[in-house]
Design a protein around this motif. Sequence first.
Motif, PDB file in Angstrom:
ATOM      1  N   THR A  66       0.938  -1.107  -0.040  1.00  0.00           N
ATOM      2  CA  THR A  66       0.054  -0.058   0.171  1.00  0.00           C
ATOM      3  C   THR A  66       0.797   1.079  -0.064  1.00  0.00           C
ATOM      4  O   THR A  66       0.627   2.117   0.614  1.00  0.00           O
ATOM      5  CB  THR A  66      -0.839  -0.138   1.314  1.00  0.00           C
ATOM      6  OG1 THR A  66      -0.161  -0.145   2.466  1.00  0.00           O
ATOM      7  CG2 THR A  66      -2.021  -1.075   1.076  1.00  0.00           C
ATOM      8  N   GLY A  67       2.018   1.219  -0.640  1.00  0.00           N
ATOM      9  CA  GLY A  67       2.998   2.337  -0.727  1.00  0.00           C
ATOM     10  C   GLY A  67       3.577   2.760   0.702  1.00  0.00           C
ATOM     11  O   GLY A  67       3.693   3.986   0.851  1.00  0.00           O
ATOM     12  N   GLY A  68       3.363   1.951   1.580  1.00  0.00           N
ATOM     13  CA  GLY A  68       3.837   2.243   2.830  1.00  0.00           C
ATOM     14  C   GLY A  68       3.232   2.597   4.054  1.00  0.00           C
ATOM     15  O   GLY A  68       3.384   2.986   5.299  1.00  0.00           O
ATOM     16  N   GLN A  69       1.735   2.665   3.789  1.00  0.00           N
ATOM     17  CA  GLN A  69       0.573   2.854   4.824  1.00  0.00           C
ATOM     18  C   GLN A  69       0.503   1.646   5.707  1.00  0.00           C
ATOM     19  O   GLN A  69       0.449   1.833   6.929  1.00  0.00           O
ATOM     20  CB  GLN A  69      -0.604   2.896   4.006  1.00  0.00           C
ATOM     21  CG  GLN A  69      -1.827   3.686   4.946  1.00  0.00           C
ATOM     22  CD  GLN A  69      -2.837   3.889   4.304  1.00  0.00           C
ATOM     23  OE1 GLN A  69      -3.259   3.710   3.114  1.00  0.00           O
ATOM     24  NE2 GLN A  69      -4.081   4.233   4.938  1.00  0.00           N
ATOM     25  N   PHE A  70       0.513   0.480   5.291  1.00  0.00           N
ATOM     26  CA  PHE A  70       0.498  -0.628   6.145  1.00  0.00           C
ATOM     27  C   PHE A  70       1.657  -1.557   5.764  1.00  0.00           C
ATOM     28  O   PHE A  70       2.072  -1.689   4.525  1.00  0.00           O
ATOM     29  CB  PHE A  70      -0.768  -1.576   5.891  1.00  0.00           C
ATOM     30  CG  PHE A  70      -2.156  -0.682   6.080  1.00  0.00           C
ATOM     31  CD1 PHE A  70      -2.423  -0.457   7.364  1.00  0.00           C
ATOM     32  CD2 PHE A  70      -2.635  -0.041   5.093  1.00  0.00           C
ATOM     33  CE1 PHE A  70      -3.484   0.626   7.654  1.00  0.00           C
ATOM     34  CE2 PHE A  70      -3.840   0.642   5.349  1.00  0.00           C
ATOM     35  CZ  PHE A  70      -4.267   1.144   6.648  1.00  0.00           C
ATOM     36  N   TRP A  71       2.117  -2.337   6.587  1.00  0.00           N
ATOM     37  CA  TRP A  71       3.314  -3.331   6.721  1.00  0.00           C
ATOM     38  C   TRP A  71       2.880  -4.712   7.062  1.00  0.00           C
ATOM     39  O   TRP A  71       2.062  -4.641   8.269  1.00  0.00           O
ATOM     40  CB  TRP A  71       4.767  -2.810   7.268  1.00  0.00           C
ATOM     41  CG  TRP A  71       5.127  -1.667   6.667  1.00  0.00           C
ATOM     42  CD1 TRP A  71       4.663  -0.264   6.841  1.00  0.00           C
ATOM     43  CD2 TRP A  71       6.019  -1.270   5.579  1.00  0.00           C
ATOM     44  NE1 TRP A  71       5.300   0.558   5.951  1.00  0.00           N
ATOM     45  CE2 TRP A  71       6.212   0.002   5.345  1.00  0.00           C
ATOM     46  CE3 TRP A  71       6.893  -2.356   4.831  1.00  0.00           C
ATOM     47  CZ2 TRP A  71       7.244   0.396   4.399  1.00  0.00           C
ATOM     48  CZ3 TRP A  71       7.797  -2.046   4.134  1.00  0.00           C
ATOM     49  CH2 TRP A  71       8.029  -0.726   3.848  1.00  0.00           C
TER      50      TRP A  71
END
Length: 198
Positions: free
Chosen positions: A34-39
């Motif tokens: 998510t482009g860095g939103q969730f990992w």
Amino acid sequence: MQQIVAMDVVTADQVDLVALTGPSCEPTVLTTFTGGQFWEAYPERLVEQSYIDVGDPAVVVISGTDVPSPCSMPLELSQSAEGDAVRCSDGVFAYSASTRTWQPITTLALRGFSWLDSGDGGLAPEIIGGVADSSDCAGLQLFTFDAAGADFAGRAWGCAPVEGSSSISIATGPTAIWVWTGDRTAVSGDDGETWNTF
């Protein structure tokens, strides 16, 4: 998370990190879609990753397997579908999975390096790296090198208008190359002929 030891930008949305986590600093793979939103952690994917073992720099992990490093203190590792390469103080070495040996690519003391994008979204069997203090360049002189080690001197590619004595990162894409140093970034979309800095 304690420390990031490797990063692979797969797409605009997906990034894979090899990171040391937990109280014992065990390596794992952290991925965002998510482009860095969730990992999310994927420790089973460590077998796909290559990185320098920060606990023992004389060891490089290649696709999950410990391999003796080509030098005692490797400075940087670049992973791609073409293979894995390590930058040392006395040059760059590419790893051959078939022969399990390191092939010297250049003996130049590069300040940063990356696999070179072929221009169609894939990676060419070439490496691009920067040399500081070149008589022909007031910034960072970039050279390309054949990954088979056929041209140790390299081919001049362009002069990036950045300070060449500090930490440097180089990345390539299908339409541009980026050079970061300190708080300055230089980007070229025409094979190093002209640069935009910010």
